[in-house]
Design a protein around this motif. Structure first.
Motif, PDB file in Angstrom:
ATOM      1  N   LEU A 214     -15.670  25.533  54.135  1.00 60.23           N
ATOM      2  CA  LEU A 214     -16.366  26.393  55.093  1.00 60.23           C
ATOM      3  C   LEU A 214     -17.587  25.694  55.696  1.00 60.23           C
ATOM      4  O   LEU A 214     -17.942  25.930  56.851  1.00 60.23           O
ATOM      5  CB  LEU A 214     -16.811  27.689  54.410  1.00 60.23           C
ATOM      6  CG  LEU A 214     -15.707  28.616  53.875  1.00 60.23           C
ATOM      7  CD1 LEU A 214     -16.336  29.816  53.185  1.00 60.23           C
ATOM      8  CD2 LEU A 214     -14.779  29.065  54.995  1.00 60.23           C
ATOM      9  N   ASN A 215     -18.226  24.834  54.901  1.00 64.74           N
ATOM     10  CA  ASN A 215     -19.465  24.192  55.324  1.00 64.74           C
ATOM     11  C   ASN A 215     -19.252  23.072  56.327  1.00 64.74           C
ATOM     12  O   ASN A 215     -20.159  22.721  57.075  1.00 64.74           O
ATOM     13  CB  ASN A 215     -20.203  23.643  54.094  1.00 64.74           C
ATOM     14  CG  ASN A 215     -21.526  23.032  54.444  1.00 64.74           C
ATOM     15  OD1 ASN A 215     -22.283  23.573  55.244  1.00 64.74           O
ATOM     16  ND2 ASN A 215     -21.825  21.880  53.858  1.00 64.74           N
ATOM     17  N   GLY A 216     -18.071  22.488  56.356  1.00 66.73           N
ATOM     18  CA  GLY A 216     -17.819  21.388  57.282  1.00 66.73           C
ATOM     19  C   GLY A 216     -18.126  20.035  56.667  1.00 66.73           C
ATOM     20  O   GLY A 216     -18.437  19.906  55.480  1.00 66.73           O
ATOM     21  N   PHE A 217     -18.055  19.003  57.497  1.00 69.69           N
ATOM     22  CA  PHE A 217     -18.140  17.627  57.000  1.00 69.69           C
ATOM     23  C   PHE A 217     -19.558  17.286  56.543  1.00 69.69           C
ATOM     24  O   PHE A 217     -20.539  17.602  57.212  1.00 69.69           O
ATOM     25  CB  PHE A 217     -17.699  16.634  58.072  1.00 69.69           C
ATOM     26  CG  PHE A 217     -17.612  15.222  57.580  1.00 69.69           C
ATOM     27  CD1 PHE A 217     -16.626  14.846  56.683  1.00 69.69           C
ATOM     28  CD2 PHE A 217     -18.530  14.276  58.005  1.00 69.69           C
ATOM     29  CE1 PHE A 217     -16.541  13.541  56.220  1.00 69.69           C
ATOM     30  CE2 PHE A 217     -18.451  12.971  57.544  1.00 69.69           C
ATOM     31  CZ  PHE A 217     -17.454  12.603  56.659  1.00 69.69           C
ATOM     32  N   VAL A 218     -19.641  16.613  55.397  1.00 75.69           N
ATOM     33  CA  VAL A 218     -20.913  16.208  54.793  1.00 75.69           C
ATOM     34  C   VAL A 218     -20.971  14.684  54.722  1.00 75.69           C
ATOM     35  O   VAL A 218     -19.985  14.035  54.375  1.00 75.69           O
ATOM     36  CB  VAL A 218     -21.051  16.793  53.371  1.00 75.69           C
ATOM     37  CG1 VAL A 218     -22.230  16.168  52.635  1.00 75.69           C
ATOM     38  CG2 VAL A 218     -21.193  18.306  53.427  1.00 75.69           C
ATOM     39  N   ARG A 224     -26.531  14.322  56.966  1.00 76.08           N
ATOM     40  CA  ARG A 224     -25.715  15.415  57.485  1.00 76.08           C
ATOM     41  C   ARG A 224     -25.154  16.234  56.324  1.00 76.08           C
ATOM     42  O   ARG A 224     -24.123  15.880  55.753  1.00 76.08           O
ATOM     43  CB  ARG A 224     -24.573  14.849  58.338  1.00 76.08           C
ATOM     44  CG  ARG A 224     -23.679  15.899  58.959  1.00 76.08           C
ATOM     45  CD  ARG A 224     -22.606  15.249  59.802  1.00 76.08           C
ATOM     46  NE  ARG A 224     -21.657  16.225  60.315  1.00 76.08           N
ATOM     47  CZ  ARG A 224     -20.598  15.941  61.069  1.00 76.08           C
ATOM     48  NH1 ARG A 224     -20.372  14.675  61.418  1.00 76.08           N
ATOM     49  NH2 ARG A 224     -19.786  16.876  61.482  1.00 76.08           N
ATOM     50  N   PRO A 225     -25.805  17.339  55.965  1.00 80.35           N
ATOM     51  CA  PRO A 225     -25.322  18.153  54.835  1.00 80.35           C
ATOM     52  C   PRO A 225     -24.330  19.234  55.242  1.00 80.35           C
ATOM     53  O   PRO A 225     -24.150  20.210  54.499  1.00 80.35           O
ATOM     54  CB  PRO A 225     -26.612  18.772  54.302  1.00 80.35           C
ATOM     55  CG  PRO A 225     -27.483  18.899  55.503  1.00 80.35           C
ATOM     56  CD  PRO A 225     -27.140  17.761  56.414  1.00 80.35           C
ATOM     57  N   GLY A 226     -23.683  19.060  56.379  1.00 79.72           N
ATOM     58  CA  GLY A 226     -22.719  20.053  56.822  1.00 79.72           C
ATOM     59  C   GLY A 226     -23.341  21.061  57.772  1.00 79.72           C
ATOM     60  O   GLY A 226     -24.437  20.867  58.298  1.00 79.72           O
ATOM     61  N   ASP A 227     -22.628  22.167  57.991  1.00 82.92           N
ATOM     62  CA  ASP A 227     -23.066  23.179  58.955  1.00 82.92           C
ATOM     63  C   ASP A 227     -24.089  24.145  58.385  1.00 82.92           C
ATOM     64  O   ASP A 227     -24.826  24.785  59.133  1.00 82.92           O
ATOM     65  CB  ASP A 227     -21.851  23.970  59.455  1.00 82.92           C
ATOM     66  CG  ASP A 227     -20.837  23.086  60.152  1.00 82.92           C
ATOM     67  OD1 ASP A 227     -21.260  22.097  60.788  1.00 82.92           O
ATOM     68  OD2 ASP A 227     -19.624  23.361  60.042  1.00 82.92           O
ATOM     69  N   CYS A 228     -24.121  24.289  57.062  1.00 82.36           N
ATOM     70  CA  CYS A 228     -25.028  25.251  56.424  1.00 82.36           C
ATOM     71  C   CYS A 228     -25.566  24.629  55.128  1.00 82.36           C
ATOM     72  O   CYS A 228     -24.802  24.429  54.182  1.00 82.36           O
ATOM     73  CB  CYS A 228     -24.305  26.562  56.140  1.00 82.36           C
ATOM     74  SG  CYS A 228     -25.309  27.796  55.293  1.00 82.36           S
TER      75      CYS A 228
END
Length: 320
Positions: A214-218, A224-228
């Protein structure tokens, strides 16, 4: 003498297995596969939790000397090697020496970039021993909030990540969690029922991977820790703790080769991309091929670990 919990001369055998699995995930994650996004969501937090788990409280001056020898000295040595390496591969530019001197790995070739971990770990070790226990928790919370506020903006970017300070800020909460796991024995589940233990571990890992999806690519190196950010910390913590608990239960026995890999994670971390990068155009595609190449690289580098352990231990962060 071997104790009741798989320890030889105070060595925790399951930690050797955990470090070996962690470095395998790192190497595998740096190759293109369908599992790359999942691996990137937790492989460095997993590694940092193990680092925190193994960290001892020492006087600040003693830690500065120890970490300078075990992390900064190899950082300089491997940078010098990779500087020459980049000349032979045609990737060298005039700003390479300056970028290496200020820890700005983003400006370097892919083969040089894994060294970010050594600088970030250095800062985490120093911060950990410089503060009391409660101070570590406050700083970890502050690092998480800082990451939440500034990631994705123009300030917290890999082009501004001098001396890998941003990477250490992102990762410090995991380092503290690892230290807390050791202090409060969080790697041991309190349930006596074996099936319940495995069920809890499985739920943790699956839930963590779902949240990571759900958080996206890290990518911590890219800040870049993802979207959240809260989902990033939650997912990585669940998966990493689940893996630690699982490894403790099923792999708490000694193995000489696993111990060798465990002792050489620094060398493998520093050099594996220098094997992959020149061959990237010739590597076969496919998940099984990718895993096979990753394992082959670790086997090759384990030979260098053995030589380093025997003749030049500074290459693996040791001095005796």
């Amino acid at each position: 003498m071997k104790g009741a919990k798989g320890m030889i001369a105070n060595r925790m055998d399951w930690v050797d297995w955990a470090k070996t699995i962690a470095i395998t995930l790192v190497v595998f994650g740096h190759l293109r596969s369908d599992f790359m996004s999942y691996i990137f969501s937790f492989h460095m937090p997993f590694f940092l939790m193990l680092s925190g788990f193994l960290q001892k409280r020492r006087p600040l001056r003693e830690e500065l000397v120890k970490s300078a020898k075990s992390l900064l000295a190899p950082y300089v040595i491997y940078n010098l090697y990779l500087l020459v390496y980049s000349i032979f591969t045609g990737e060298y530019t005039p700003d390479y020496p300056w970028s290496m001197a200020v820890g700005l790995q983003w400006n370097l070739s892919m083969a040089c970039r894994p060294l970010w971990f050594l600088l970030a770990l250095f800062w985490m070790r120093i911060a950990y021993v410089a503060l009391p226990r409660w101070g570590n928790y406050v700083l970890a919370l502050g690092c998480g909030l800082f990451t939440w506020c500034f990631s994705g903006g123009e300030f917290m970017t890999p082009t501004h990540n001098f001396f890998q300070v941003f990477a250490s800020v992102i990762c410090f909460p995991f380092f503290v969690i690892g230290a807390s796991l050791k202090e409060y024995k969080g790697y041991q589940l309190p349930f006596k029922n074996v099936f319940l233990c495995y069920a809890v571990i499985l739920v943790q890992i699956v839930l963590g991977l779902y949240i990571a999806h759900l958080n996206g690519f890290v990518n911590i190196f890219r800040c870049r820790p993802g979207d959240c950010v809260p989902l990033f910390y939650l997912a990585a913590t669940l998966v990493s703790i689940g893996l630690i608990q699982l490894i403790y239960k099923i792999l708490n026995h000694s193995n000489n080769y696993v111990q060798l890999i465990s002792e050489g994670t620094l060398l493998i971390f520093a050099l594996h991309q220098s094997i992959f990068w020149p061959l990237r155009e010739f590597m076969p595609k496919g998940n099984l091929w990718t895993l096979g190449i990753a394992l082959m690289a670790i086997v090759v580098l384990s030979g260098l670990v053995w030589l380093s352990r025997r003749y030049c231990p500074v290459f693996i962060g040791k001095w005796n």
